[in-house]
Design a protein around this motif. Structure first.
Motif, mmCIF file in Angstrom:
data_model
loop_
_atom_site.group_PDB
_atom_site.id
_atom_site.type_symbol
_atom_site.label_atom_id
_atom_site.label_comp_id
_atom_site.label_asym_id
_atom_site.label_seq_id
_atom_site.Cartn_x
_atom_site.Cartn_y
_atom_site.Cartn_z
ATOM 1 N N TYR A 1 0.364 -8.759 6.716
ATOM 2 C CA TYR A 1 1.394 -8.754 7.751
ATOM 3 C C TYR A 1 0.771 -8.555 9.130
ATOM 4 C CZ TYR A 1 4.994 -8.277 4.144
ATOM 5 O OH TYR A 1 5.825 -8.483 3.064
ATOM 6 N N PRO A 2 1.071 -9.439 10.075
ATOM 7 C CA PRO A 2 0.614 -9.202 11.455
ATOM 8 C C PRO A 2 1.393 -8.052 12.077
ATOM 9 C CG PRO A 2 2.016 -11.149 11.352
ATOM 10 C CD PRO A 2 1.812 -10.699 9.934
ATOM 11 N N GLU A 3 0.832 -7.471 13.103
ATOM 12 C CA GLU A 3 1.451 -6.339 13.785
ATOM 13 C C GLU A 3 2.841 -6.724 14.284
ATOM 14 O OE1 GLU A 3 1.477 -2.418 14.660
ATOM 15 O OE2 GLU A 3 -0.249 -3.485 13.808
ATOM 16 N N GLY A 4 3.843 -5.878 13.978
ATOM 17 C CA GLY A 4 5.195 -6.097 14.470
ATOM 18 C C GLY A 4 6.021 -7.070 13.653
ATOM 19 N N TYR A 5 5.493 -7.563 12.534
ATOM 20 C CA TYR A 5 6.232 -8.541 11.728
ATOM 21 C C TYR A 5 7.453 -7.881 11.091
ATOM 22 C CZ TYR A 5 6.946 -12.535 8.624
ATOM 23 O OH TYR A 5 7.468 -13.624 7.958
ATOM 24 N N LYS A 6 8.602 -8.550 11.141
ATOM 25 C CA LYS A 6 9.846 -8.012 10.604
ATOM 26 C C LYS A 6 9.856 -8.152 9.078
ATOM 27 C CE LYS A 6 14.886 -8.457 10.909
ATOM 28 N NZ LYS A 6 16.012 -9.233 11.508
ATOM 29 N N ILE A 7 9.997 -7.029 8.384
ATOM 30 C CA ILE A 7 9.980 -7.015 6.920
ATOM 31 C C ILE A 7 11.325 -6.508 6.421
ATOM 32 C CG2 ILE A 7 8.817 -6.118 4.865
ATOM 33 C CD1 ILE A 7 6.366 -5.628 6.710
ATOM 34 N N PRO A 8 11.991 -7.225 5.537
ATOM 35 C CA PRO A 8 13.296 -6.779 5.025
ATOM 36 C C PRO A 8 13.197 -5.443 4.290
ATOM 37 C CG PRO A 8 12.882 -9.079 4.458
ATOM 38 C CD PRO A 8 11.603 -8.534 4.991
ATOM 39 N N GLU A 9 14.296 -4.737 4.238
ATOM 40 C CA GLU A 9 14.360 -3.488 3.492
ATOM 41 C C GLU A 9 14.687 -3.755 2.022
ATOM 42 O OE1 GLU A 9 17.264 -1.122 5.463
ATOM 43 O OE2 GLU A 9 15.983 -0.694 7.199
ATOM 44 N N ASP A 10 14.563 -2.716 1.213
ATOM 45 C CA ASP A 10 14.970 -2.737 -0.199
ATOM 46 C C ASP A 10 14.177 -3.746 -1.036
ATOM 47 O OD1 ASP A 10 16.966 -0.806 0.316
ATOM 48 O OD2 ASP A 10 18.342 -2.382 0.971
ATOM 49 N N ILE A 11 12.891 -3.891 -0.747
ATOM 50 C CA ILE A 11 12.041 -4.734 -1.590
ATOM 51 C C ILE A 11 11.699 -3.949 -2.860
ATOM 52 C CG2 ILE A 11 9.743 -5.774 -1.786
ATOM 53 C CD1 ILE A 11 9.994 -6.554 1.156
ATOM 54 N N LYS A 12 11.950 -4.564 -4.003
ATOM 55 C CA LYS A 12 11.749 -3.874 -5.279
ATOM 56 C C LYS A 12 10.331 -4.061 -5.816
ATOM 57 C CE LYS A 12 15.935 -2.217 -5.929
ATOM 58 N NZ LYS A 12 16.614 -2.686 -4.715
ATOM 59 N N VAL A 13 9.779 -5.264 -5.651
ATOM 60 C CA VAL A 13 8.461 -5.575 -6.211
ATOM 61 C C VAL A 13 7.630 -6.307 -5.174
ATOM 62 C CG1 VAL A 13 7.187 -6.834 -8.010
ATOM 63 C CG2 VAL A 13 9.371 -5.753 -8.568
ATOM 64 N N ALA A 14 6.358 -5.962 -5.093
ATOM 65 C CA ALA A 14 5.387 -6.768 -4.344
ATOM 66 C C ALA A 14 4.558 -7.541 -5.372
ATOM 67 C CB ALA A 14 4.493 -5.897 -3.485
ATOM 68 N N LEU A 15 4.688 -8.865 -5.360
ATOM 69 C CA LEU A 15 3.924 -9.735 -6.252
ATOM 70 C C LEU A 15 2.834 -10.381 -5.411
ATOM 71 C CD1 LEU A 15 5.447 -12.418 -8.709
ATOM 72 C CD2 LEU A 15 3.063 -12.251 -8.001
ATOM 73 N N ILE A 16 1.645 -9.808 -5.458
ATOM 74 C CA ILE A 16 0.576 -10.279 -4.581
ATOM 75 C C ILE A 16 -0.483 -11.037 -5.390
ATOM 76 C CG2 ILE A 16 0.956 -8.436 -2.894
ATOM 77 C CD1 ILE A 16 -2.194 -8.302 -4.911
ATOM 78 N N THR A 17 -1.076 -12.042 -4.756
ATOM 79 C CA THR A 17 -2.076 -12.886 -5.409
ATOM 80 C C THR A 17 -3.424 -12.723 -4.730
ATOM 81 O OG1 THR A 17 -0.426 -14.522 -6.067
ATOM 82 C CG2 THR A 17 -2.717 -15.242 -6.010
ATOM 83 N N HIS A 18 -4.421 -12.336 -5.523
ATOM 84 C CA HIS A 18 -5.809 -12.356 -5.064
ATOM 85 C C HIS A 18 -6.300 -13.799 -5.229
ATOM 86 C CE1 HIS A 18 -5.836 -7.989 -4.963
ATOM 87 N NE2 HIS A 18 -5.441 -7.942 -6.217
ATOM 88 N N PHE A 19 -6.135 -14.601 -4.178
ATOM 89 C CA PHE A 19 -6.350 -16.047 -4.265
ATOM 90 C C PHE A 19 -7.811 -16.395 -4.041
ATOM 91 C CE2 PHE A 19 -4.139 -20.269 -2.949
ATOM 92 C CZ PHE A 19 -4.007 -20.632 -4.273
ATOM 93 N N PHE A 20 -8.295 -17.411 -4.752
ATOM 94 C CA PHE A 20 -9.676 -17.897 -4.664
ATOM 95 C C PHE A 20 -10.697 -16.846 -5.114
ATOM 96 C CE2 PHE A 20 -7.673 -19.794 -0.673
ATOM 97 C CZ PHE A 20 -7.182 -20.904 -1.332
ATOM 98 N N GLY A 21 -10.221 -15.772 -5.760
ATOM 99 C CA GLY A 21 -11.098 -14.652 -6.077
ATOM 100 C C GLY A 21 -11.168 -13.626 -4.959
ATOM 101 N N ASN A 22 -10.714 -14.002 -3.760
ATOM 102 C CA ASN A 22 -10.712 -13.092 -2.613
ATOM 103 C C ASN A 22 -9.694 -11.968 -2.836
ATOM 104 O OD1 ASN A 22 -11.423 -12.081 -0.131
ATOM 105 N ND2 ASN A 22 -10.768 -13.862 1.053
ATOM 106 N N VAL A 23 -9.774 -10.912 -2.040
ATOM 107 C CA VAL A 23 -9.051 -9.677 -2.328
ATOM 108 C C VAL A 23 -8.030 -9.374 -1.239
ATOM 109 C CG1 VAL A 23 -9.311 -7.197 -2.699
ATOM 110 C CG2 VAL A 23 -11.019 -8.776 -3.619
ATOM 111 N N VAL A 24 -6.808 -9.083 -1.660
ATOM 112 C CA VAL A 24 -5.732 -8.689 -0.747
ATOM 113 C C VAL A 24 -5.835 -7.196 -0.438
ATOM 114 C CG1 VAL A 24 -3.218 -8.477 -0.504
ATOM 115 C CG2 VAL A 24 -4.200 -10.507 -1.601
ATOM 116 N N ASP A 25 -5.482 -6.830 0.770
ATOM 117 C CA ASP A 25 -5.390 -5.421 1.154
ATOM 118 C C ASP A 25 -4.095 -4.870 0.562
ATOM 119 O OD1 ASP A 25 -5.182 -2.947 2.323
ATOM 120 O OD2 ASP A 25 -5.694 -3.619 4.336
ATOM 121 N N ILE A 26 -4.177 -4.376 -0.670
ATOM 122 C CA ILE A 26 -2.989 -3.949 -1.403
ATOM 123 C C ILE A 26 -2.306 -2.767 -0.725
ATOM 124 C CG2 ILE A 26 -2.159 -2.999 -3.590
ATOM 125 C CD1 ILE A 26 -4.342 -4.584 -4.985
ATOM 126 N N ASP A 27 -3.079 -1.799 -0.277
ATOM 127 C CA ASP A 27 -2.485 -0.623 0.349
ATOM 128 C C ASP A 27 -1.651 -1.016 1.571
ATOM 129 O OD1 ASP A 27 -3.677 0.950 -1.566
ATOM 130 O OD2 ASP A 27 -5.337 1.599 -0.281
#
Length: 404
Positions: A143-169
């Motif tokens: 997420y870029p700084e200041g990006y609007k994120i909806p409330e009440d998200i139940k699950v984060a489904l994140i993909t470590h694409f190409f073998g590269n690593v997402v900043d999960i925290d």
């Protein structure tokens, strides 16, 4: 004046590349054969697979002995309490998401940089996708700084694409999601904060399909800690049955077979060896391109991570359009370079129509669609499953076409 060896070259404009009449695509010459790429299947396991066939027991209710041993081995590898072996990584994503007990319309934050299987899992669970923007340097969800994120998200489904690593925290802090589903299908062996990716997820998925380090044919694996989530996944994947008689929930036949489990064991036996080979291939390819001034996706600089590359993603300059990129990919394949493309998930043709029908599409989605398309129209990938020598040859061909 003689140029310095490592001097960055200028990237050609699309028309300058297309004017090269020596290219196979322009000359009518025979295509150059593509290099051999490791499929992930360990052919040395053929005799053990044949033994399973001769036994006549290729599948069992609830999973056979070879599959159960593979589950235990995989859970221990990732550092989780349990695992469930599926017939594909796509099936594993479906059971993993459903096992989290979501209601229809619940919000799922989902990587827009990912493979279609994760989006299909959201669709079939009747939940609402909330797409995460793609970082333009790493091509990972961020997420870029200041990006609007909806409330009440139940699950984060994140993909470590190409073998590269997402900043999960970062993703979990921003979304405040109750559950994390890590799609690590392309990232077996990659590490974040000293542990294998998949360790942080409430459920984490690994695919065993073509070119994966987990070479289990069409198998897939979910790992987890919570035994209740494990029981739910296994019930959903066993026709919805909690015993041999009654179906307690609508389910699927998603159990992994014994032949695939044999192949899965064999791939884990050689995993560390193949990690070294694939990273040598990826590093050779990337270093040649970067020295020539061609941009490739890299890990987040602030993360403590070790990436096992599945693909190297090349990011073309902003003056390249989708049509230009597609022409280049075709030209590269004819020149013996196995190039491929991935669109962002929010671009998937049926997504906007579906979300509009559900009243889930608004100005935020339209703006994200535009920015994601602009980025991914300029991206192509080359796999790491070839030898270091072939990787160098492919990199040099890319540089020959793109630089002057």
């Amino acid at each position: 004046m003689i140029k310095q060896l490592n001097e960055v070259k200028e990237i050609k404009k699309p028309n300058e590349v297309k004017e090269n009449m020596d290219l196979v695509i322009n000359s009518g010459k025979d295509p150059i054969p593509l290099p051999y790429e490791d499929t992930g299947i360990c052919t040395d396991a053929a005799d053990k697979v044949a033994d399973i066939v001769r036994s006549g027991r290729t599948s069992y209710w609830g999973g056979g002995p070879v599959a159960k041993k593979l589950e235990s081995r995989f859970a221990q590898l990732i550092g989780k309490n349990g695992a469930f072996f599926h017939n594909s990584g796509s099936a594993a994503l479906v059971t993993g998401l459903r096992a989290m007990g979501l209601n229809e319309g619940d919000k799922v934050a989902i990587s827009s940089s990912g493979f279609i299987s994760s989006l299909n899992a959201v669709y079939h669970s009747k939940t609402r996708p909330v797409f995460i923007p793609t970082d333009r340097k790493t091509l990972m969800s961020h997420y870029p700084e200041g990006y609007k994120i909806p409330e009440d998200i139940k699950v984060a489904l994140i993909t470590h694409f190409f073998g590269n690593v997402v900043d999960i925290d970062h993703i979990m802090e921003k979304t405040q999601a109750k559950y994390l589903l890590e799609d690590a299908s392309q990232a077996l062996g990659s590490k974040l904060d000293g542990t294998y990716v998949g360790f942080k997820g409430d459920v984490s998925t690994f695919a065993g399909s073509n070119r994966k380090l987990f070479g289990a044919g069409q198998g897939g694996m979910n790992v987890y800690d919570d035994p209740e989530i494990g029981t739910r996944m296994r019930t959903i994947g066993h026709h919805g049955k909690s015993d041999n008689v009654w179906s307690v929930t609508p389910g699927y036949n998603f159990r992994g077979g014994e032949m695939e489990a044999v192949l899965g064991h064999a791939s884990l036996d050689v995993m560390q060896e193949k990690i070294i080979l694939r990273n040598k291939s990826a590093n050779r390819f990337s270093s040649i391109l970067k020295e020539a001034g061609i941009e490739v996706a890299e890990p987040h600089k602030h993360l403590d991570c070790e990436v096992v590359w599945f693909d190297t993603a090349v990011i073309l300059p902003e003056n390249w359009t989708k049509d230009d990129r597609d022409w280049l990919v075709e030209a590269l394949n004819l020149e013996g370079v196995p190039a491929w493309v991935y669109p962002s998930l929010i671009e998937t043709p049926w997504v906007k129509k579906w979300m509009e029908k559900e009243n889930w599409w608004g100005e935020e989605e339209e703006a994200l669609l535009k920015s994601e398309k602009e980025l991914w129209d300029r991206v192509f990938v080359v796999g790491t499953q070839m030898s270091e020598e072939d990787s160098a040859r492919c990199a040099e061909k890319v540089c020959e076409l793109l630089t002057k």
